[in-house]
Write an enzyme that holds these catalytic residues in place. Structure first.
Site, PDB file in Angstrom:
ATOM      1  CG  ASN A  63      -1.881  -1.090   1.271  1.00 43.03           C
ATOM      2  OD1 ASN A  63      -1.552  -2.202   1.663  1.00 43.03           O
ATOM      3  ND2 ASN A  63      -3.093  -0.819   0.829  1.00 43.03           N
ATOM      4  CD  GLU A  64       5.823   2.864   3.433  1.00 45.06           C
ATOM      5  OE1 GLU A  64       5.488   1.998   4.266  1.00 45.06           O
ATOM      6  OE2 GLU A  64       6.843   3.547   3.542  1.00 45.06           O
ATOM      7  NE  ARG A  65       8.143  -1.128  -0.567  1.00 45.78           N
ATOM      8  CZ  ARG A  65       8.596  -2.273  -0.068  1.00 45.78           C
ATOM      9  NH1 ARG A  65       8.202  -3.439  -0.585  1.00 45.78           N
ATOM     10  NH2 ARG A  65       9.422  -2.271   0.949  1.00 45.78           N
TER      11      ARG A  65
END
Lengths: 385, 258
Positions: free
Chosen positions: A241-243
């Site tokens: 999700n972060e990337r």
């Protein structure tokens, strides 16, 4: 990916929220080295920015992942990368594991207020001796009856000074490497947890970044997110999700930077002609615009995979490629924009200076470029023997 | 409590507008959006319905080409339904015809306790529609509301004036125009946007609301010519000989701004 009228309406909402509640204050927050998260986040929560994909039963919006792309692209256009990053910590770094694996009680107490924006969350993974190499982390949570007793240090924690709770990754068994870690929700008012330093950074200056110290910090075992000792695996999923959100934001940021630089080059006259009349510069911007467009459509392909329920391996490979290429292209775009602006571009009064600083982080945070390459190589079967 | 809000859908002010050389009016063939000045009335209505513990907010609008984009925005904010009057015969309508259309549409809403409008639209600026609608409906009207409270069958309005505000009371049903900026309109969230897709928009013709002579034919006015606004003249330079402050105060007093 085809955006519908509903996507465009939501885009208008996000853009208006940014124009009204963030951009007018960006310069002050950059100068102060902090933005008022507890003032801003409830406004974003009321607009449904947090918890876009989360279950309406938890206070979420119930959208599919394509709306996260819209939110990310628009926040990329925010006047300060620091606030965009802080918001994305709340939406896509500190809360996805809790939403996926958390118990109903844990979600009610911590996820619901994070979605409403009344609580500020942070993700506490990185340590002095374990950054991209997450398997090397040393912070330890030892079971004592019904409680975890946590000791250790966390570093480079975005929102760390202002956060109300942390999604902590700590060792919970003696198994080494990737095994024996757990994700634990830690309220920041727990005795023994201190902000040992507010860190000074090159860029993203409106966002607070902390070093956190844990000395015999006690939290209930029920604060464990998901399965004890499966924290690393859960965190790896959360990292995707972060990337991806970082890549969505970067495409919005880069597209705006190229537009703004072209507009400047059209207005700026040198040797009696607009700067943009120089074919070299027009072609340079055209080339960058083409690269940004390619990346944007790659991120759309990533999002479509998620919307259609692709497996974690597929998502991990695509998210790693998107973040790698976004980080590298961001550096190139920021450099070109400053070069085309010339002297004024090096001045703090011009947006290019902040953008140049802010953009540099993308190749380092959330897993450095070299880690992305390692993941892509491993998933391609070219790992170390 | 049932509230009707009159809303206008206008060309996006952020996009460069253009005049139609034949009609000398603003071109409206692009996608229209909710007039920002009407967002305050919508927000006020939603707050009043909440405070009353229930009721519906109904939107009423007149727009070309069956345009609903602006209505969808207000529905996404939380309004329950909308009535749209769209009819080619209404092209060129003046403010009075517009008021007749809106009043005709409002009559179709059963049990309306309150009708809210903006004080004026952001593209036409006639500022006459709210009072005309009230007159056509035979209802009392209060203008320039900065706050509205409903107690039983009485509406209590703080009516903005140059010096401050007047406290005004009025029986329901009535028409109240809401001053821009007095509340912070909520944003259409994803949930609101998706919910708006299935909210009813009743599309009517001019005849449906009893207007048979609309448009250019029914207009009591004619746009004879459109000219560029005169260029700004140079300002007055005040030399400060020690009495600069007094001169500035006198200048502002002359303009009646202080």
């Amino acid at each position: 990916m085809i955006f519908t009228d509903e996507h465009e309406q939501f885009r208008a909402t996000v853009r208006e929220v940014i124009d009204r509640h963030i951009n007018p204050f960006a310069d002050d927050w950059e100068a102060a080295g902090m933005f008022p998260a507890h003032e801003l986040f409830p406004k974003l929560g009321a607009a449904g920015i947090f918890g876009l994909e989360y279950d309406p039963a938890d206070g979420g919006q119930g959208a599919d992942h394509s709306f996260t792309v819209v939110y990310g692209e628009e926040f990329g256009r925010c006047a300060t990368g620091g606030v965009a990053m802080a918001v994305s910590v709340q939406t896509d770094m500190a809360t996805p594991s809790l939403a996926r694996f958390g118990s109903p009680e844990l979600k009610e107490r911590f996820l619901r207020p994070a979605i409403a924006g009344t609580a500020v969350a942070a993700i506490a993974v990185t340590e002095p001796d374990a950054g991209s190499d997450v398997a090397g982390l040393r912070t330890r949570a030892v079971r004592d009856g019904d409680e975890w007793v946590i000791n250790g240090t966390k570093l480079y924690i975005t929102n760390g000074v202002q956060a109300d709770w942390l999604c902590l990754l700590a060792r919970t068994s003696d198994a080494g490497g990737h095994r024996g870690m757990s994700q634990i929700v830690v309220p920041t008012d727990t005795p023994g947890l201190e902000v040992s330093r507010k860190l000074d950074k090159l860029g993203q200056r409106s966002s607070d970044t902390a070093e956190l110290s844990f000395v015999d910090v006690r939290v209930p075992i029920e604060h464990t997110i998901g399965t004890i000792d499966r924290g690393f695996q859960q965190q790896m999923e959360q990292f995707q999700n972060e990337r991806l959100i970082a890549a969505y934001m970067a495409t919005g940021q880069m597209a705006l930077a190229v537009e703004r630089t072209a507009a400047y080059a059209r207005e700026r006259h040198t040797f009696g002609r607009p700067l943009l009349d120089n074919q070299y510069l027009a072609f340079r911007l055209a080339e960058l615009s083409a690269e940004v467009d390619l990346l944007r459509h790659y991120t759309y392909a990533c999002a479509e995979q998620i919307v259609h329920g692709a497996d974690l391996i597929t998502v991990t490979r695509m998210a790693s490629i998107a973040k790698l290429k976004a980080g590298r292209l961001q550096r190139e775009v920021a450099d070109a924009c400053m070069q085309i602006h010339g002297g004024i571009g090096y001045m703090e009064e011009t947006w290019t200076a902040r953008y140049f600083r802010d953009g540099r982080l993308l190749s380092i945070g959330g897993g450095a470029d070299e880690i992305m390459l390692r993941i892509i190589a491993d998933l391609s079967g070219w790992g170390r023997s | 409590m049932n509230i009707v809000v009159c809303v206008k859908q206008i060309p996006d002010p952020a996009e460069p507008g253009a005049l139609d050389p034949n009609t000398k009016t603003l071109k409206r063939d692009t996608k229209l959006i909710l007039d920002e000045s009407d967002a305050y009335g919508v927000e006020m209505a939603l707050q009043l319905a909440d405070a009353a513990g229930g009721g519906e907010v109904t939107l009423v609008s007149m727009a070309p080409n069956n345009e609903t984009a602006g209505l969808r925005t207000a529905l996404a904010m939380g309004a329950a339904k909308a009535i749209l009057v769209s009819d080619p015969s209404l092209q060129g309508s003046d403010a009075l015809t517009t008021s007749k259309v809106l009043a005709g549409a409002i009559k179709r809403v059963e049990g309306a306790d309150l009708i809210l409008t903006a004080t004026e639209s952001s593209d036409g600026y006639t500022g006459t529609v709210p009072e005309q609608v009230a007159e056509l409906l035979g209802l009392p009207s209060v203008t320039f509301a900065k706050s509205i409270a409903v107690e039983g069958s009485t509406v209590k309005v703080e009516r903005q004036t140059e010096a401050g505000y007047d406290d005004v009371e009025c029986p329901t049903p009535c028409v109240v125009s809401v001053t821009a900026g007095v509340v912070e309109p909520r944003y259409p969230s994803f949930k609101g946007i998706m919910a708006a897709k299935s909210k009813p928009v009743d599309e009517l013709s001019a005849a449906d609301v009893g207007v048979t002579a609309g448009g250019w034919a029914g207009a009591g006015q004619e746009i004879v010519a459109v000219e560029q606004a005169p260029a700004r003249e140079a300002g007055e330079v005040v030399e400060d000989d020690g009495t600069g402050a007094e001169k500035i105060v006198a200048f502002l007093e002359n303009l009646r701004v202080i």
